[in-house]
Design an enzyme around this catalytic site. Sequence first.
Site, short mmCIF file in Angstrom:
data_model
loop_
_atom_site.label_atom_id
_atom_site.label_comp_id
_atom_site.label_asym_id
_atom_site.label_seq_id
_atom_site.Cartn_x
_atom_site.Cartn_y
_atom_site.Cartn_z
N ASP A 8 95.31 -144.25 -21.27
CA ASP A 8 95.56 -143.72 -22.61
C ASP A 8 94.24 -143.58 -23.36
O ASP A 8 93.57 -144.59 -23.66
CB ASP A 8 96.51 -144.66 -23.36
CG ASP A 8 97.06 -144.04 -24.63
OD1 ASP A 8 96.36 -143.19 -25.21
OD2 ASP A 8 98.17 -144.41 -25.04
N HIS B 286 98.36 -140.15 -23.34
CA HIS B 286 98.95 -140.60 -24.59
C HIS B 286 100.17 -139.73 -24.90
O HIS B 286 100.03 -138.56 -25.27
CB HIS B 286 97.94 -140.51 -25.72
CG HIS B 286 98.40 -141.13 -27.00
ND1 HIS B 286 98.44 -142.50 -27.19
CD2 HIS B 286 98.85 -140.57 -28.15
CE1 HIS B 286 98.88 -142.75 -28.40
NE2 HIS B 286 99.16 -141.60 -29.00
#
Length: 517
Positions: A380, A411
């Site tokens: 992420d 993400h």
Amino acid sequence: MVGWLVALCILILVLFIWPGSKYFGTRQQSDGALQRLGISQRRAKDRTGSYREGNDIAQPVCVGDVAEQNAHTAVLICKPSALANYLQKHCETFTKYSPCVGWTWRACALLQAVYEACWPYDRSIQFVRDNLQMSDDGLVSLDWAVPSYQKRRRTSSHSTSPVLLIIPNSFGKITRTVLKLCEMALSHGYLPAVFNRRCHNGTPLTTLKLQQFGDPTDLREAVRYIRYRQPAGRLYAVSESSGSGLLLSYLGECGSSSYVTAAVCLSPVFRCQSWYENGLCWPLEWALALYQKMCLSRYRTALGKTFQTNALFSACTLRGVEEALFCQTGHVGCAPTVSTGTNSCSNTSGAWDAYWERNEPLRDVDEVAIPVLSVCAKDDPIRGDAQTTVPLELFETNPHFFLLLTEHGGHCGFSTQSERSVTGASSVVSSVAAANSVVKSHDINWSHRVIFQFFRATTDFFSAEERAKQLAARRRGLGGVAGGRVFRHRSVSTCKRVPACSHNIHAIYNWQRSYTR
């Protein structure tokens, strides 16, 4: 203009260089995935090896074969419980994740995040807005998603359909993830509602008070309105990105009175203070700060009466914007003087720390009383390194929290490989229909499938537990057979004294029920 050109050059370099260099040979890189998070493969293997079907003391930690951990495996980290065993057995979507790898832009975590946040989405839904006035005359809004072809724009209050409350990111940006989640919720029979904070997504700002990062006051009143409007339906909640801070704060403060059956956090930001302090890579942080200032620019004159607008609109970081809004005014950690109207505190670390003592999402995490699933990816780019930003000890010790951790996904992206072939299509019509179904399944994120399967599994688990409790209570009631028969005989004999006329039959029946109770 120069900034945009530099950002474009960076994106082009990332597009051509990052995917191959980062994800080529993902099998070798993922062998030590659990070690980087402080969880040894031996420990995980011992826990999964101790799992047996029907055993309540099992210790499910990993879903999938840990010995052959790779990018196609999701890891479930949780505390041993009956619900954890049930999820491991009935949520097969947890193990069916095929991320995009190799030389493709979908394999890049940063490009996935930018695509899901900025790229337009051709939606087949429309929104019906309800503006809710708070106790201080402020306004928040609920956008109810309905199909674009539906003529009836309002849902009956007698509907038993479950309600899905969606909390976007803390910047108010409605992303592709939120729109696709609304479409999938409608297809599963849910009533999706998007919660918009003050001044977000076109919601007018009627007071000089903005919602703090983890202040659940407005969300609590919105949930009460949902319960008033749909009293017969269950309530589920999904949060996206930094919006998870608001959801976790609400669940922690309300505890067992949250009215929520289950919740899911997509790519949540857990340690928000350190997230603001460490910052993101400068193009992302600059873009997010610019978007936040653009949303507030239309109220610049009005905000100038309370906020230091010069410091606000000159800030280039997320922390600078947050401090200018809440740490240099009389809202948080400051004491304004009545005579001069100025603030008696300055931009100090004490005001910043005091602000996060009241707004940290995990401040009341021990009071959460419903199952909460967090879907995260190790790559992420917004949250940061999973080893330092994911509180693994929370999921290993709290039975209400579950972490589904993947090697790739970015993400709120979690893009999957498209299916290349369709079997069972013997005619042209069937092949076209199958191709359409493949396109639709490819547009659906893997994380969205996880969400609705998690909701269904938790609901079935709680329903089974409730039936078991009722059955046990019924059996305990049959234990005193003699007492029960005597009481029932007395109630019947007493009812015979009332004249059974045709006009009071219902009254006698209702009186008899209340007496036997």
